[in-house]
Design an enzyme around this catalytic site. Sequence first.
Site, PDB file in Angstrom:
ATOM      1  N   GLY A   1       2.264   3.896  -4.766  1.00  0.00           N
ATOM      2  CA  GLY A   1       1.998   4.730  -5.932  1.00  0.00           C
ATOM      3  C   GLY A   1       1.305   4.024  -7.089  1.00  0.00           C
ATOM      4  CE  LYS A   2      -1.002  -1.192  -5.128  1.00  0.00           C
ATOM      5  NZ  LYS A   2      -0.313  -0.637  -3.941  1.00  0.00           N
ATOM      6  CB  THR A   3      -4.081   4.773  -6.926  1.00  0.00           C
ATOM      7  OG1 THR A   3      -4.464   3.560  -6.263  1.00  0.00           O
ATOM      8  CG2 THR A   3      -5.321   5.475  -7.409  1.00  0.00           C
TER       9      THR A   3
ATOM     10  CD  GLU B   1      12.912   3.561  25.498  1.00  0.00           C
ATOM     11  OE1 GLU B   1      13.355   3.102  24.423  1.00  0.00           O
ATOM     12  OE2 GLU B   1      11.808   3.239  25.959  1.00  0.00           O
TER      13      GLU B   1
ATOM     14  N   PRO C   1       0.826  -1.208   0.000  1.00  0.00           N
ATOM     15  CG  PRO C   1      -0.646  -1.479   1.780  1.00  0.00           C
ATOM     16  CD  PRO C   1       0.567  -2.059   1.165  1.00  0.00           C
TER      17      PRO C   1
HETATM   18  P1  ADP Z   1      -1.337   2.810  -3.722  1.00  0.00           P
HETATM   19  O1  ADP Z   1      -2.413   2.907  -4.732  1.00  0.00           O
HETATM   20  O2  ADP Z   1      -0.131   2.067  -4.203  1.00  0.00           O
HETATM   21  O3  ADP Z   1      -1.778   2.288  -2.396  1.00  0.00           O
HETATM   22  P2  ADP Z   1      -1.291   5.639  -4.040  1.00  0.00           P
HETATM   23  O4  ADP Z   1      -0.935   5.691  -5.471  1.00  0.00           O
HETATM   24  O5  ADP Z   1      -2.702   5.858  -3.710  1.00  0.00           O
HETATM   25  O6  ADP Z   1      -0.802   4.270  -3.422  1.00  0.00           O
HETATM   26  O7  ADP Z   1      -0.360   6.666  -3.264  1.00  0.00           O
HETATM   27  C1  ADP Z   1      -0.868   7.570  -2.320  1.00  0.00           C
HETATM   28  C2  ADP Z   1      -0.110   8.876  -2.362  1.00  0.00           C
HETATM   29  O8  ADP Z   1       1.245   8.703  -1.991  1.00  0.00           O
HETATM   30  C3  ADP Z   1      -0.064   9.478  -3.736  1.00  0.00           C
HETATM   31  O9  ADP Z   1      -1.169  10.269  -3.974  1.00  0.00           O
HETATM   32  C4  ADP Z   1       1.211  10.291  -3.713  1.00  0.00           C
HETATM   33  O10 ADP Z   1       1.011  11.548  -3.118  1.00  0.00           O
HETATM   34  C5  ADP Z   1       2.093   9.502  -2.793  1.00  0.00           C
HETATM   35  N1  ADP Z   1       2.991   8.610  -3.538  1.00  0.00           N
HETATM   36  C6  ADP Z   1       2.994   7.274  -3.506  1.00  0.00           C
HETATM   37  N2  ADP Z   1       3.947   6.757  -4.280  1.00  0.00           N
HETATM   38  C7  ADP Z   1       4.573   7.791  -4.854  1.00  0.00           C
HETATM   39  C8  ADP Z   1       5.659   7.908  -5.791  1.00  0.00           C
HETATM   40  N3  ADP Z   1       6.271   6.822  -6.270  1.00  0.00           N
HETATM   41  N4  ADP Z   1       6.019   9.126  -6.169  1.00  0.00           N
HETATM   42  C9  ADP Z   1       5.416  10.223  -5.666  1.00  0.00           C
HETATM   43  N5  ADP Z   1       4.399  10.185  -4.806  1.00  0.00           N
HETATM   44  C10 ADP Z   1       3.969   8.989  -4.393  1.00  0.00           C
HETATM   45 MG    MG Z   2      -4.405   2.457  -4.502  1.00  0.00          MG
END
Ligand code: ADP
Ligand code: MG
Length: 584
Positions: free
Chosen positions: A180-182, A397, A177
Amino acid sequence: MFFKTNFSYSNSNKSYSNLLLELDSGNVQSIYFYPSKREIDVLYKNGKKEKVPILYNDQLIIEKASQNNVELTINNSRKESSAANSFASFGLFLIFVIAIVLILRSTSKLASRALGFGKNKSKFITIDDVDTRFDDVAGVPEAAEELKEVIQFLKEPKKFTDLGAKAPKGVLLIGPPGTGKTLLAKAIAGESGVPFLSIAASEFVELFVGVGASRVRDLFVKAKEKSPCIIFIDEIDSIGRQRGSGIGGGNDEREQTLNQLLTELDGFTDNSGIIVIAATNRPDILDSALLRPGRFDRKIEVTLPDLDGRKKILSVHSLSKPLSQNVDLAYWATRTVGFSGADLANLMNESAIHCAREESKLISDIHIENALDKVTLGLRTSIISSPNMKKIIAYNEVGRAIVSAVRNGINSVDKITILPRTGYLGGYTKINPDEDIVSSGLISKKILLSKIEIALAGRAAETIVFGKNEVTQCSINDISYATSIVREMVTKYGFSIIGPISLENNSQILIGDGLLRKESIIADNTYSKIDNEIINISKIALNNAIDIISKNRILLEKLVEILIIKETIQNNIFEKITSDLLKV
Ligand code: ADP
Ligand code: MG
């Protein structure tokens, strides 16, 4: 209510015999009977009105009245009550009708929502005007490269087909998660000149069996109209789970939806101009049919970013923020091993918030440091006021930090603090995760043993300083963490004298006699061996930690003294003090 006599009564002469006399004397004008009452209304010729009690079914009055030509009226009070009754039942009927109408309206809404999906095409979110570009997705160069190729294919299919290349049908983005897949999918939408149909897989699944399947059909019908185009299905695991799994043998609706998806994936021919891209963080639970060639045959791994990737992501997310010139993002990349893109974006956002709260103009290292603390450790709670408690926590700690320094090197300790945070009892020793372990996912027995020793080091330090019987429950979380690692070592990884046997999940769910029973296939004897091993490993680890800290008693005292005064020891100070004194 419906019947009204015109009497206004006087209370005089209510006697029966008096009435008989009056009847005989011809003074009575009329009499009103009520069959259900033992009472009559009497109207005298002089205009007087009166209620007089009579006998039940009184014949004498009737006789006398008729002899004297008195007008007799019988009031049917049943009419009255039946009228009331009919009013009540009318009311009930009305309520019933209203209820039916309401129920019908709500079910028809539901039904039209579910069944009329085909008509409601606006459900599909077509992302046409996204401004996300591949430049916004940092640290995942391979994935971005492969996806660019996919877009190329859609834009200039001829270039590829002339060479005999087949267009990929399905591309599966796999990764933890927040990697950055979405975001990648949005970048495709932004970059590609082709229509982009996007839907979350959970939207397919509805209350009624068959709705999901019809949605999948509609999605592909629409895609064929718009071809060449991209279909993006986010979180595909919510429908793509292995069929027949789960209690009761699976879920009809989900399976039908998945079957439909499989059929549709087979249905369109190669080079028809539709490419399906899906994203998941649980490839392990996906149905194997989805992954076979001809369906999602391309799998693109979107991994946690490495050092360089983290630096790039940090800079992407600082672009729109006023960063002080002194901030070195490469340094912050070293401090954020194991962070996902989303974590890093969050870190920069928190930094900006800290900056704004202090009314500074530029984001500096201090703000990022505070933000990092907040992201990794949680919010700060009120400061410990009891000196004794401070001392106990400090020993805990510092004990951990020393064992970590001995086992993983001095620079493994990021910071030690006794400032309490929500979620932690007392302080926290932040230990940098190993870059190799994070990126490879491989972990050795030695590393696991050192993790257990570090976790038990707080208890070890307390034992050394305060004695066996004076230890507190301060290290409660660490003990349970240690035990969970030991258990995994024994039952999952085969890291104990029991040998390389998987002793986890060895219970079968049996569904029979209408009961859900779990039957273990581990022998009782093995159970006691597991327990013995867990106890042994934990005790040895505690003793090792005690040995390490005892050897470094001088260092322990020195660090505790500083920690109690300063409340936080950063890694550069820790290194300075430790490098001279640490005895390995
Ligand atoms: P996933 O779908 O893999 O769970 P998201 O694509 O929704 O993750 O990522 C959530 C947010 O995190 C994005 O909107 C972005 O702001 C940031 N993010 C995640 N991966 C990247 C990346 N490789 N480069 C820049 N921003 C990223
Ligand atoms: Mg996603």
